[in-house]
Design a protein around this motif. Structure first.
Motif, PDB file in Angstrom:
ATOM      1  N   GLY A 141      -1.959   6.233   5.843  1.00  0.00           N
ATOM      2  CA  GLY A 141      -0.710   7.176   4.819  1.00  0.00           C
ATOM      3  C   GLY A 141      -1.737   8.356   3.469  1.00  0.00           C
ATOM      4  N   MET A 142      -0.776   7.892   2.413  1.00  0.00           N
ATOM      5  CA  MET A 142      -0.847   8.389   1.866  1.00  0.00           C
ATOM      6  C   MET A 142      -2.251   8.729   1.037  1.00  0.00           C
ATOM      7  SD  MET A 142       1.452   9.612  -1.655  1.00  0.00           S
ATOM      8  CE  MET A 142       0.677   8.138  -2.732  1.00  0.00           C
ATOM      9  N   MET A 143      -2.587   8.039   0.800  1.00  0.00           N
ATOM     10  CA  MET A 143      -3.931   7.372   0.494  1.00  0.00           C
ATOM     11  C   MET A 143      -5.134   7.169   1.187  1.00  0.00           C
ATOM     12  SD  MET A 143      -3.520   6.572  -2.746  1.00  0.00           S
ATOM     13  CE  MET A 143      -5.023   6.790  -3.864  1.00  0.00           C
ATOM     14  N   ASP A 197      -5.281   4.205  12.169  1.00  0.00           N
ATOM     15  CA  ASP A 197      -3.900   3.906  11.878  1.00  0.00           C
ATOM     16  C   ASP A 197      -3.582   2.944  12.941  1.00  0.00           C
ATOM     17  OD1 ASP A 197      -1.404   3.344  10.843  1.00  0.00           O
ATOM     18  OD2 ASP A 197      -2.198   4.381   9.151  1.00  0.00           O
ATOM     19  N   ALA A 241      -7.065   1.087   3.055  1.00  0.00           N
ATOM     20  CA  ALA A 241      -6.225   1.319   2.567  1.00  0.00           C
ATOM     21  C   ALA A 241      -4.832   1.534   3.537  1.00  0.00           C
ATOM     22  CB  ALA A 241      -6.199   2.678   1.610  1.00  0.00           C
ATOM     23  N   VAL A 242      -4.080   0.108   3.889  1.00  0.00           N
ATOM     24  CA  VAL A 242      -3.189  -0.155   4.975  1.00  0.00           C
ATOM     25  C   VAL A 242      -1.943  -1.045   3.808  1.00  0.00           C
ATOM     26  CG1 VAL A 242      -4.577  -0.411   7.399  1.00  0.00           C
ATOM     27  CG2 VAL A 242      -4.056  -2.937   5.560  1.00  0.00           C
ATOM     28  N   GLU A 290       0.278  -2.649   1.006  1.00  0.00           N
ATOM     29  CA  GLU A 290      -0.566  -3.753  -0.104  1.00  0.00           C
ATOM     30  C   GLU A 290       0.403  -4.549   0.552  1.00  0.00           C
ATOM     31  OE1 GLU A 290      -2.758  -2.820  -2.051  1.00  0.00           O
ATOM     32  OE2 GLU A 290      -1.869  -3.133  -4.105  1.00  0.00           O
ATOM     33  N   LYS A 348      -4.074  -6.952   5.211  1.00  0.00           N
ATOM     34  CA  LYS A 348      -4.983  -6.451   4.919  1.00  0.00           C
ATOM     35  C   LYS A 348      -5.666  -7.489   5.470  1.00  0.00           C
ATOM     36  CE  LYS A 348      -3.790  -4.284   0.565  1.00  0.00           C
ATOM     37  NZ  LYS A 348      -3.813  -2.580   0.912  1.00  0.00           N
ATOM     38  N   ASN A 405      -8.494  -0.350  -1.516  1.00  0.00           N
ATOM     39  CA  ASN A 405      -7.775   0.276  -2.311  1.00  0.00           C
ATOM     40  C   ASN A 405      -6.837  -0.314  -2.683  1.00  0.00           C
ATOM     41  OD1 ASN A 405      -7.840   3.452  -3.844  1.00  0.00           O
ATOM     42  ND2 ASN A 405      -5.798   3.320  -2.011  1.00  0.00           N
ATOM     43  N   SER A 421      -4.189  -1.309  -5.290  1.00  0.00           N
ATOM     44  CA  SER A 421      -3.635  -1.436  -6.718  1.00  0.00           C
ATOM     45  C   SER A 421      -3.719  -2.803  -7.520  1.00  0.00           C
ATOM     46  CB  SER A 421      -3.009  -0.573  -7.258  1.00  0.00           C
ATOM     47  OG  SER A 421      -2.216  -0.193  -6.012  1.00  0.00           O
ATOM     48  N   PHE A 427      -8.883   4.158  -5.668  1.00  0.00           N
ATOM     49  CA  PHE A 427      -8.465   5.472  -6.117  1.00  0.00           C
ATOM     50  C   PHE A 427      -6.938   5.736  -6.798  1.00  0.00           C
ATOM     51  CE2 PHE A 427     -11.452   6.010  -2.472  1.00  0.00           C
ATOM     52  CZ  PHE A 427     -12.495   7.138  -2.667  1.00  0.00           C
TER      53      PHE A 427
HETATM   54  P1  NAD Z   1       0.979   4.435   2.692  1.00  0.00           P
HETATM   55  O1  NAD Z   1       2.629   3.571   3.122  1.00  0.00           O
HETATM   56  O2  NAD Z   1       0.904   6.063   2.201  1.00  0.00           O
HETATM   57  O3  NAD Z   1       0.030   4.153   3.876  1.00  0.00           O
HETATM   58  C1  NAD Z   1      -0.531   2.990   4.299  1.00  0.00           C
HETATM   59  C2  NAD Z   1      -0.488   3.244   5.901  1.00  0.00           C
HETATM   60  O4  NAD Z   1      -1.702   1.959   6.392  1.00  0.00           O
HETATM   61  C3  NAD Z   1       0.365   4.093   6.935  1.00  0.00           C
HETATM   62  O5  NAD Z   1      -0.213   4.726   7.494  1.00  0.00           O
HETATM   63  C4  NAD Z   1       0.621   2.629   7.859  1.00  0.00           C
HETATM   64  O6  NAD Z   1       0.948   3.291   9.654  1.00  0.00           O
HETATM   65  C5  NAD Z   1      -1.021   1.769   7.571  1.00  0.00           C
HETATM   66  N1  NAD Z   1      -1.280   0.285   7.849  1.00  0.00           N
HETATM   67  C6  NAD Z   1      -0.427  -0.554   8.080  1.00  0.00           C
HETATM   68  N2  NAD Z   1      -0.581  -1.357   8.756  1.00  0.00           N
HETATM   69  C7  NAD Z   1      -1.632  -1.017   9.356  1.00  0.00           C
HETATM   70  C8  NAD Z   1      -2.793  -1.661  10.805  1.00  0.00           C
HETATM   71  N3  NAD Z   1      -1.968  -3.075  10.497  1.00  0.00           N
HETATM   72  N4  NAD Z   1      -3.770  -1.297  10.850  1.00  0.00           N
HETATM   73  C9  NAD Z   1      -3.844  -0.124  10.565  1.00  0.00           C
HETATM   74  N5  NAD Z   1      -2.834   0.913   9.599  1.00  0.00           N
HETATM   75  C10 NAD Z   1      -1.864   0.234   9.347  1.00  0.00           C
HETATM   76  O7  NAD Z   1       0.649   3.910   1.896  1.00  0.00           O
HETATM   77  P2  NAD Z   1      -0.305   4.339   0.446  1.00  0.00           P
HETATM   78  O8  NAD Z   1       0.579   4.576  -1.029  1.00  0.00           O
HETATM   79  O9  NAD Z   1      -1.485   5.618   1.184  1.00  0.00           O
HETATM   80  O10 NAD Z   1      -1.429   3.245   0.005  1.00  0.00           O
HETATM   81  C11 NAD Z   1      -2.143   2.097   0.551  1.00  0.00           C
HETATM   82  C12 NAD Z   1      -3.202   0.756  -0.342  1.00  0.00           C
HETATM   83  O11 NAD Z   1      -3.211   2.190  -1.124  1.00  0.00           O
HETATM   84  C13 NAD Z   1      -2.230   0.427  -0.587  1.00  0.00           C
HETATM   85  O12 NAD Z   1      -3.204  -0.846  -0.429  1.00  0.00           O
HETATM   86  C14 NAD Z   1      -1.837   0.737  -2.161  1.00  0.00           C
HETATM   87  O13 NAD Z   1      -1.877  -0.639  -2.888  1.00  0.00           O
HETATM   88  C15 NAD Z   1      -3.409   1.172  -2.746  1.00  0.00           C
HETATM   89  N6  NAD Z   1      -3.420   2.145  -3.595  1.00  0.00           N
HETATM   90  C16 NAD Z   1      -2.025   3.251  -3.606  1.00  0.00           C
HETATM   91  C17 NAD Z   1      -1.956   4.070  -4.176  1.00  0.00           C
HETATM   92  C18 NAD Z   1      -0.520   4.997  -4.448  1.00  0.00           C
HETATM   93  O14 NAD Z   1      -0.740   5.873  -5.431  1.00  0.00           O
HETATM   94  N7  NAD Z   1       0.022   5.220  -3.596  1.00  0.00           N
HETATM   95  C19 NAD Z   1      -2.431   4.576  -5.442  1.00  0.00           C
HETATM   96  C20 NAD Z   1      -3.948   3.441  -5.762  1.00  0.00           C
HETATM   97  C21 NAD Z   1      -3.872   2.303  -4.349  1.00  0.00           C
END
Ligand code: NAD
Length: 733
Positions: free
Chosen positions: A335-337, A356, A412-413, A415, A420, A440, A442, A464
């Motif tokens: 995903g984004m992170m 993913d 980074a799946v 939250e 996880k 990762n 938060s 991050f």
């Molecule tokens: P996101 O929703 O953009 O991405 C999560 C990804 O994980 C998705 O692509 C999803 O398809 C994938 N996923 C979900 N379940 C899965 C599985 N069982 N197997 C494989 N892939 C799977 O979320 P994000 O914003 O990238 O956040 C990811 C993590 O990073 C979270 O723990 C979040 O708390 C943490 N985080 C986020 C930020 C932020 O600003 N967004 C900052 C720091 C930390």
């Protein structure tokens, strides 16, 4: 071995070589300045020397001044540090002016010896101010070299004549990007900007050839010649007038008056432009002293230069553990992170497996890197080869078997504890037994997440910030059972991707979010009291935050704030303190005003997402107070909400090192950089005053401002944070 040495040859050329023993980059020390002075005196006095080439024994010319020199000058001056600094700076001016005049008769401008600078690579700060004092600058055709005067970025300005010379050389307008933004450019751009004279294959050979043919006229700087006029006009010229009025408005608009250095720089430039060159240097020295005497510059140097570098070089890395550089990284969740983490890692040459739940999602994560690199190509910053190499490092897949051979995993799946735990188990089934596993997350405790692993000592948090490729900080979190090798691995990885690490212990929201959340909540609270959102944002900007908290909430999205509040409430149960901030956030969410992404939030937006102004609806819901609060109260509430939380994090042992608390705050959430961070800020206020202010704020606004016992104790003992917790760093500033 000395930093500067001189050799003379049969053709009459003296070569002065700068080569700091035992260092990969030259930096100027007090001792080195004296050596350079002696070499110059020698060359000028020796009748067999026709001219001088100043060069470097290293691949670069110089990285700048050893900033400890400034601290030393101040310390040595005893009870009159300003005089000590001013005298030291004037000595530097005298040396560079001696190079510039090179023994010529000032009246006739004859009889001087040509002095050229031959730069093999990067020249920053004094590393460029010295060449600017020579008669001609030759730079190697080395696209990796960076030339510029980055002093402003650590809260000072070029104070060894760089300010005065560059303005007189380029004009105030053309010099402004270099002086006010600390812009660094490659040799070709430096030549077209007029900072240097020639880009050549062999700068020493070219400099030698020039020295042998230079005439008296070649040695006279424009500002020393009759009839000199400043390019673009001095302040009393109509065009110059416009420049200076505009620059003044721009600087104040950008800094909101919070940063002392840009303002002092501008004063030095303006006043210097009205007088002859030597007087201008004196004025520059006075303003430079003024900036150095402001505690802000010492705090900025300490946090943004000395401490940041110390952390990057492994100041908190566990001892005695072999290099843990990452070769193959598994990223779970694209995903984004996850996509950002894959990008920065592949850019650092690390092989990445990006996983993913679906192939489509994994590919989308990889496409993020592709889009980023394409943008780089468009801007001329990335080559097609580099793009191919980086993308070639990233395998996007759903197949966990591809994680075989990874030495680090970053998850980074979503939250969610369950999701996880499930991916952790899947990964552990295929990764090598000694692979370090990081999350990762938060908000979720690392110690709890580690329960999904049979090797909790190899489990760690690598947190991050978003967007990953832009944010400079990475927060490393030790769970209760995290072992030293996991910490070393995380630190070595952060070093590979060229970010700055801090290492903290496991507790709710770790360090950074723990401080950001009360700050944002305080801002919301103030709005619910009927204070205009604009006043809250402006107060924060005057404190030196790049954007105000209300605007920031719109950028990060209101539903994220609501989600965090709900999750915290669920986790804390009855211990959760009810807050009017939640009322506002939940209400905004109900209104569907989720921030910029929904083109409606605390601001109104047009269709393109451009902010139009603060939304009137908030004022309708929380009517304006009869009387506006004192601006100082708004500022202090915003500031104390953060710094008291930082103190509590230290008290509780979440933070182990105040340097990390200061550097982390500036890099993670833009905490008032001029202050040097929360602990440096409190040191500037003085513990006694800070404790008193806590009492006042507590009485007026509530117990969240209660003075933490540590701060109270320090107030009673007359201590400062840096004296008590980091005496070495306290001295360095
Ligand atoms: P996101 O929703 O953009 O991405 C999560 C990804 O994980 C998705 O692509 C999803 O398809 C994938 N996923 C979900 N379940 C899965 C599985 N069982 N197997 C494989 N892939 C799977 O979320 P994000 O914003 O990238 O956040 C990811 C993590 O990073 C979270 O723990 C979040 O708390 C943490 N985080 C986020 C930020 C932020 O600003 N967004 C900052 C720091 C930390």
């Amino acid at each position: 071995m000395t930093d500067f040495s001189i050799t003379k040859d049969a053709e009459g050329i003296a070569t002065i070589t700068w080569d700091c023993p035992g260092k990969s980059m030259n930096v100027m020390s007090g001792e080195a300045l004296l050596q350079l002075d002696a070499c110059i005196d020698d060359a000028l006095a020796d009748a067999s020397v026709k001219g001088v080439v100043i060069t470097s024994g290293k691949k670069d010319f110089a990285g700048g001044m050893d900033l400890n020199v400034l601290a030393d000058m101040r310390a040595q001056a005893g009870d009159n540090p300003a005089q000590g600094l001013f005298d030291g700076i004037m000595q530097m001016h005298a040396l560079l002016r001696k190079i510039e005049l090179a023994g010529m008769d000032f009246k006739t401008k004859k009889g001087g010896k040509p002095i050229a600078a031959a730069l093999p690579g990067t020249a920053a700060g004094i590393g460029l101010e010295l060449p600017l004092a020579t008669h001609r600058i030759f730079v190697a055709d080395n696209p990796k070299a960076k030339l510029g005067l980055p002093e402003i970025l650590v809260g000072i300005f070029p104070g060894a004549g760089g300010t005065t010379r560059l303005v007189r050389k380029l004009g105030a307008m053309a010099a402004s990007g270099f002086l006010l933004e600390g812009k660094m450019v490659d040799p070709k751009k430096a030549k077209s900007a007029g900072i240097i004279d020639e880009v050549v294959a062999d700068p020493v050979a070219a400099a030698r050839a020039w020295v042998l043919t230079a005439t008296d006229a070649d040695l006279v700087k424009p500002w020393d010649a009759k009839g000199y006029k400043m390019p673009g006009g001095a302040p009393y010229h109509p065009a110059g007038f416009m420049t200076f009025v505009g620059a003044s408005a721009m600087v104040n608009g950008k800094t909101k008056g919070a940063f002392p250095a840009p303002k002092a720089l501008l004063s030095a430039v303006y006043e210097g432009a009205l007088v002859p060159f030597d007087t201008a240097l004196k004025i520059e020295a006075r303003w430079f002293t003024h900036v150095l005497m402001n505690p802000s510059s010492a705090a900025m140097i300490r946090s943004l230069f000395l401490n940041k570098e110390a952390l990057e070089k492994g100041a908190v890395r566990p001892q005695g553990i072999a290099d843990q550089s990452v070769k193959k990284l598994g990223v779970l969740g694209a995903g984004m992170m996850g996509a950002g983490i894959a990008l920065v890692s592949a850019m650092a040459g690390i092989e990445v497996v990006l996983i993913d739940a679906t192939q489509e999602a994994a590919e989308k994560g990889r496409a993020y890197s592709e889009a980023y690199l394409d943008k780089g190509i468009k801007r001329g910053r990335v080559t097609a080869d580099k793009k191919a190499a980086v993308l070639g490092q990233i395998t996007a897949t759903t197949d966990y078997a591809a994680l075989a051979g990874c030495d680090l995993i970053i998850e980074a799946v979503f939250e969610d504890m369950g999701v996880k735990a499930e991916v952790t188990k899947k990964a552990l089934a295929v990764i090598p037994a000694d692979c370090i596993y990081a999350s990762n997350t938060s908000t979720l405790p690392i110690t709890d997440l580690a329960k999904a692993s049979d090797k909790p000592d190899q489990f760690i948090g690598i947190h991050f910030f978003s967007p990953v490729e832009r944010m400079l900080l990475v927060e490393i979190i030790k769970g209760k059972e995290t072992g030293a090798r996991a910490v070393a691995k995380a630190l070595d990885y952060v070093r590979q991707i060229r970010k700055t690490p801090i290492v903290v212990n496991d507790a709710r929201f770790f360090y950074c979010n723990r401080c950001i959340i009360p700050y944002m909540n305080e801002a919301m609270r103030i709005v619910t009291e009927g204070t205009p959102a604009a006043m809250v944002d402006h107060a924060a900007q005057q404190l030196g935050f790049p954007v105000g908290p209300i605007q920031l909430t719109d950028e990060t999205s209101i539903d994220l704030g609501a989600k965090i509040a709900r999750a915290t409430k669920a986790a804390m149960g009855n211990a959760y303190p009810a807050s009017p901030a939640d009322d506002l956030i939940f209400w905004m969410e109900e209104q569907g005003r989720l921030g910029r992404k929904s083109k409606a939030g605390f601001f109104d937006y047009d269709e393109t997402g451009k902010r139009l102004g603060y939304w009137q609806g908030v004022t309708d819901k929380f009517p304006a107070a009869q009387q506006l609060p004192a601006l100082q109260d708004v500022k202090d509430r915003l500031m104390f909400a953060q710094v008291l939380e930082a103190v509590r994090a230290l008290e509780e042992g979440v933070l182990e090192d105040i340097r990390e608390g200061d550097v982390g705050a500036i890099l993670a959430w833009g905490f008032a950089p001029w202050s040097g961070g929360p602990f440096a800020y409190l040191d500037m206020l003085g513990a006694e005053y800070a404790a008193e202010r806590c009492d006042q704020l507590q009485a007026a606004y509530g117990d969240r401002f209660a003075c933490p016992p540590l701060l109270r104790e320090m107030a009673e003992n007359g201590e400062s944070f840096y004296q008590r917790f980091n005496p070495n760093a306290a001295q360095a500033a």
